[in-house]
Write a protein that holds these residues in place. Sequence first.
Motif, PDB file in Angstrom:
ATOM      1  N   GLY A   1     -31.941 -11.061  12.126  1.00 36.69           N
ATOM      2  CA  GLY A   1     -32.959 -11.766  11.790  1.00 36.69           C
ATOM      3  C   GLY A   1     -33.904 -10.917  11.054  1.00 36.69           C
ATOM      4  N   ALA A   2     -35.003 -11.625  10.485  1.00 33.95           N
ATOM      5  CA  ALA A   2     -36.411 -11.001  10.113  1.00 33.95           C
ATOM      6  C   ALA A   2     -36.767  -9.908  11.288  1.00 33.95           C
ATOM      7  N   ASP A   3     -37.623  -9.080  10.779  1.00 36.96           N
ATOM      8  CA  ASP A   3     -37.813  -8.031  11.909  1.00 36.96           C
ATOM      9  C   ASP A   3     -39.292  -8.497  12.681  1.00 36.96           C
ATOM     10  N   ILE A   4     -38.838  -8.985  13.883  1.00 34.67           N
ATOM     11  CA  ILE A   4     -40.050  -9.799  14.606  1.00 34.67           C
ATOM     12  C   ILE A   4     -41.099  -8.864  15.130  1.00 34.67           C
ATOM     13  N   LYS A   5     -40.643  -7.536  15.258  1.00 32.61           N
ATOM     14  CA  LYS A   5     -41.862  -6.436  15.520  1.00 32.61           C
ATOM     15  C   LYS A   5     -42.765  -6.456  14.470  1.00 32.61           C
ATOM     16  N   GLU A   6     -42.364  -6.515  13.259  1.00 29.44           N
ATOM     17  CA  GLU A   6     -43.141  -6.353  12.074  1.00 29.44           C
ATOM     18  C   GLU A   6     -43.979  -7.607  11.986  1.00 29.44           C
ATOM     19  N   MET A   7     -43.312  -8.734  12.126  1.00 28.34           N
ATOM     20  CA  MET A   7     -44.184 -10.012  11.854  1.00 28.34           C
ATOM     21  C   MET A   7     -45.303 -10.266  12.708  1.00 28.34           C
ATOM     22  N   GLN A   8     -44.993  -9.975  14.181  1.00 25.86           N
ATOM     23  CA  GLN A   8     -45.764 -10.505  15.190  1.00 25.86           C
ATOM     24  C   GLN A   8     -47.335 -10.267  15.257  1.00 25.86           C
ATOM     25  N   PRO A   9     -47.825  -9.354  14.523  1.00 29.89           N
ATOM     26  CA  PRO A   9     -49.091  -9.420  14.576  1.00 29.89           C
ATOM     27  C   PRO A   9     -49.730 -10.121  13.235  1.00 29.89           C
ATOM     28  N   LYS A  10     -48.965 -10.338  12.204  1.00 26.22           N
ATOM     29  CA  LYS A  10     -49.536 -10.927  10.912  1.00 26.22           C
ATOM     30  C   LYS A  10     -50.081 -12.257  11.198  1.00 26.22           C
ATOM     31  N   THR A  11     -51.238 -12.354  10.371  1.00 26.93           N
ATOM     32  CA  THR A  11     -52.060 -13.597  10.413  1.00 26.93           C
ATOM     33  C   THR A  11     -51.540 -14.481   9.207  1.00 26.93           C
ATOM     34  N   TYR A  12     -52.112 -15.694   9.393  1.00 26.74           N
ATOM     35  CA  TYR A  12     -51.693 -16.655   8.330  1.00 26.74           C
ATOM     36  C   TYR A  12     -52.021 -16.262   7.035  1.00 26.74           C
ATOM     37  N   ILE A  13     -53.106 -15.853   6.843  1.00 20.28           N
ATOM     38  CA  ILE A  13     -53.504 -15.536   5.610  1.00 20.28           C
ATOM     39  C   ILE A  13     -52.923 -14.377   4.913  1.00 20.28           C
ATOM     40  N   GLU A  14     -52.507 -13.303   5.557  1.00 18.81           N
ATOM     41  CA  GLU A  14     -51.552 -12.316   5.382  1.00 18.81           C
ATOM     42  C   GLU A  14     -50.273 -12.978   4.703  1.00 18.81           C
ATOM     43  N   THR A  15     -49.644 -13.701   5.544  1.00 18.02           N
ATOM     44  CA  THR A  15     -48.206 -14.027   5.227  1.00 18.02           C
ATOM     45  C   THR A  15     -48.491 -14.996   3.828  1.00 18.02           C
ATOM     46  N   TYR A  16     -49.503 -15.728   3.645  1.00 19.17           N
ATOM     47  CA  TYR A  16     -49.735 -16.791   2.434  1.00 19.17           C
ATOM     48  C   TYR A  16     -49.944 -15.763   1.524  1.00 19.17           C
ATOM     49  N   MET A  17     -50.808 -14.729   1.553  1.00 15.81           N
ATOM     50  CA  MET A  17     -51.362 -13.986   0.452  1.00 15.81           C
ATOM     51  C   MET A  17     -50.426 -13.202  -0.206  1.00 15.81           C
ATOM     52  N   GLU A  18     -49.322 -12.759   0.485  1.00 15.42           N
ATOM     53  CA  GLU A  18     -48.267 -11.939   0.367  1.00 15.42           C
ATOM     54  C   GLU A  18     -47.030 -12.674  -0.024  1.00 15.42           C
ATOM     55  N   ASP A  19     -47.261 -13.850   0.351  1.00 16.99           N
ATOM     56  CA  ASP A  19     -46.060 -14.857  -0.095  1.00 16.99           C
ATOM     57  C   ASP A  19     -44.739 -14.314   0.569  1.00 16.99           C
ATOM     58  N   MET A  20     -44.825 -14.155   1.930  1.00 14.91           N
ATOM     59  CA  MET A  20     -43.898 -13.516   2.670  1.00 14.91           C
ATOM     60  C   MET A  20     -42.535 -14.203   2.480  1.00 14.91           C
ATOM     61  N   PHE A  21     -41.524 -13.243   2.282  1.00 18.97           N
ATOM     62  CA  PHE A  21     -40.138 -13.698   2.209  1.00 18.97           C
ATOM     63  C   PHE A  21     -39.824 -14.093   0.584  1.00 18.97           C
ATOM     64  N   SER A  22     -40.754 -14.486  -0.079  1.00 23.32           N
ATOM     65  CA  SER A  22     -40.658 -14.994  -1.552  1.00 23.32           C
ATOM     66  C   SER A  22     -39.849 -13.922  -2.563  1.00 23.32           C
ATOM     67  N   ASP A  23     -39.785 -12.614  -2.099  1.00 32.68           N
ATOM     68  CA  ASP A  23     -39.146 -11.601  -3.104  1.00 32.68           C
ATOM     69  C   ASP A  23     -37.570 -11.904  -2.813  1.00 32.68           C
ATOM     70  N   TRP A  24     -37.081 -12.516  -1.644  1.00 39.52           N
ATOM     71  CA  TRP A  24     -35.687 -12.695  -1.671  1.00 39.52           C
ATOM     72  C   TRP A  24     -35.303 -13.625  -2.882  1.00 39.52           C
ATOM     73  N   ASP A  25     -36.251 -14.371  -3.523  1.00 35.97           N
ATOM     74  CA  ASP A  25     -35.886 -15.229  -4.488  1.00 35.97           C
ATOM     75  C   ASP A  25     -35.303 -14.538  -5.519  1.00 35.97           C
ATOM     76  N   ALA A  26     -35.445 -13.335  -5.823  1.00 33.16           N
ATOM     77  CA  ALA A  26     -34.812 -12.426  -6.740  1.00 33.16           C
ATOM     78  C   ALA A  26     -33.198 -12.314  -6.431  1.00 33.16           C
ATOM     79  N   LEU A  27     -32.872 -12.104  -5.264  1.00 33.15           N
ATOM     80  CA  LEU A  27     -31.485 -12.127  -4.914  1.00 33.15           C
ATOM     81  C   LEU A  27     -30.720 -13.270  -5.603  1.00 33.15           C
ATOM     82  N   THR A  28     -31.192 -14.454  -5.298  1.00 31.54           N
ATOM     83  CA  THR A  28     -30.582 -15.762  -5.708  1.00 31.54           C
ATOM     84  C   THR A  28     -30.512 -15.709  -7.279  1.00 31.54           C
ATOM     85  N   ARG A  29     -31.169 -14.685  -8.084  1.00 25.24           N
ATOM     86  CA  ARG A  29     -31.317 -14.654  -9.326  1.00 25.24           C
ATOM     87  C   ARG A  29     -30.249 -13.995  -9.941  1.00 25.24           C
TER      88      ARG A  29
END
Length: 257
Positions: free
Chosen positions: A64-92
């Motif tokens: 899975g995604a790294d739970i320890k890395e994700m645990q402290p993140k705030t909503y604004i951080e996940t939104y601003m970095e658009d967490m996981f959106s870079d994976w879209d490049a794999l589907t291209r």
Amino acid sequence: MAYETILVETRGRVGLITLDRPKALNALNAQVQDEIVRAAKAFDENAKIGAIVITGSEKAFAAGADIKEMQPKTYIETYMEDMFSDWDALTRVRKPIIAAVAGYALGGGCELAMMCDFIIAADNARFGQPEITIGVMPGMGGSQRLTRFVGKSKAMEMCLTGRMMDAEEAERSGLVSRIVPAGELLEEALKVAGKIAEFSMPAVMMTKEAVNRAYETTLSEGVRFERRVFHAMFALDDQKEGMAAFSEKRTAQFKNR
Ligand code: CAA
């Protein structure tokens, strides 16, 4: 730049990416995401490569995604970095990617496997979307791709309960193309990828594009798209060669590999 969380090798015309964070069961942190995407893009741009295999270890494809890395993140951080959106490049990536899955493919691990073009599973593979058990939901496409691949009822049950599917159930449900003994997984995936890599590359890439179109459009538009691409293939030397070789009872020598 060198890779630290994955191993990247070539086997003939096949590019092989092996997740290599054994202590964390190949959990997908930001570095793993960046490295997988970079390596896959580099293979896609490399004319000597015709197909890509992504695999993990016998115990875990990825837990899975790294739970320890994700645990402290705030909503604004996940939104601003658009967490996981870079994976879209794999589907291209335009060349075929096979996921060779042994052991756990959970959460982001299952989602990564589903981003690939097809999954070959070892007999010990376990697939699941257990995010609900840690207070969230799939975030790398699982709620959408799993539903398309195995249907609403099973996808809903898996996402709502976190229940895992074994390899047999995954094959029965259409999630994986087939099952092989764990000890033969990599060899078999490389054999299949090697076979694909010997065909006409434009024909392979157009075929991948057409099958993927089935998930993005209506049936009539999809069939129309297929027909247009099929017609376009008659502009390829490889169509002339492939059909001539059939008539002459010899192996085709495709130019555009
Ligand atoms: N993130 C971070 N670390 C992880 C991890 C993950 N997803 N999965 C396993 N690990 C780590 C464990 O913390 C442990 O580290 P330590 O030795 O430092 O404690 C190590 O890997 C080995 O794991 P276990 O001791 O738990 O191994 P196990 O054999 O007893 O259990 C398992 C295996 C059932 C896969 C269990 O590790 C597990 O449940 N992992 C988490 C699965 C999960 O919830 N995945 C979803 C993550 S969220 C997500 O992916 C969001 C999304 O949609 C993108």
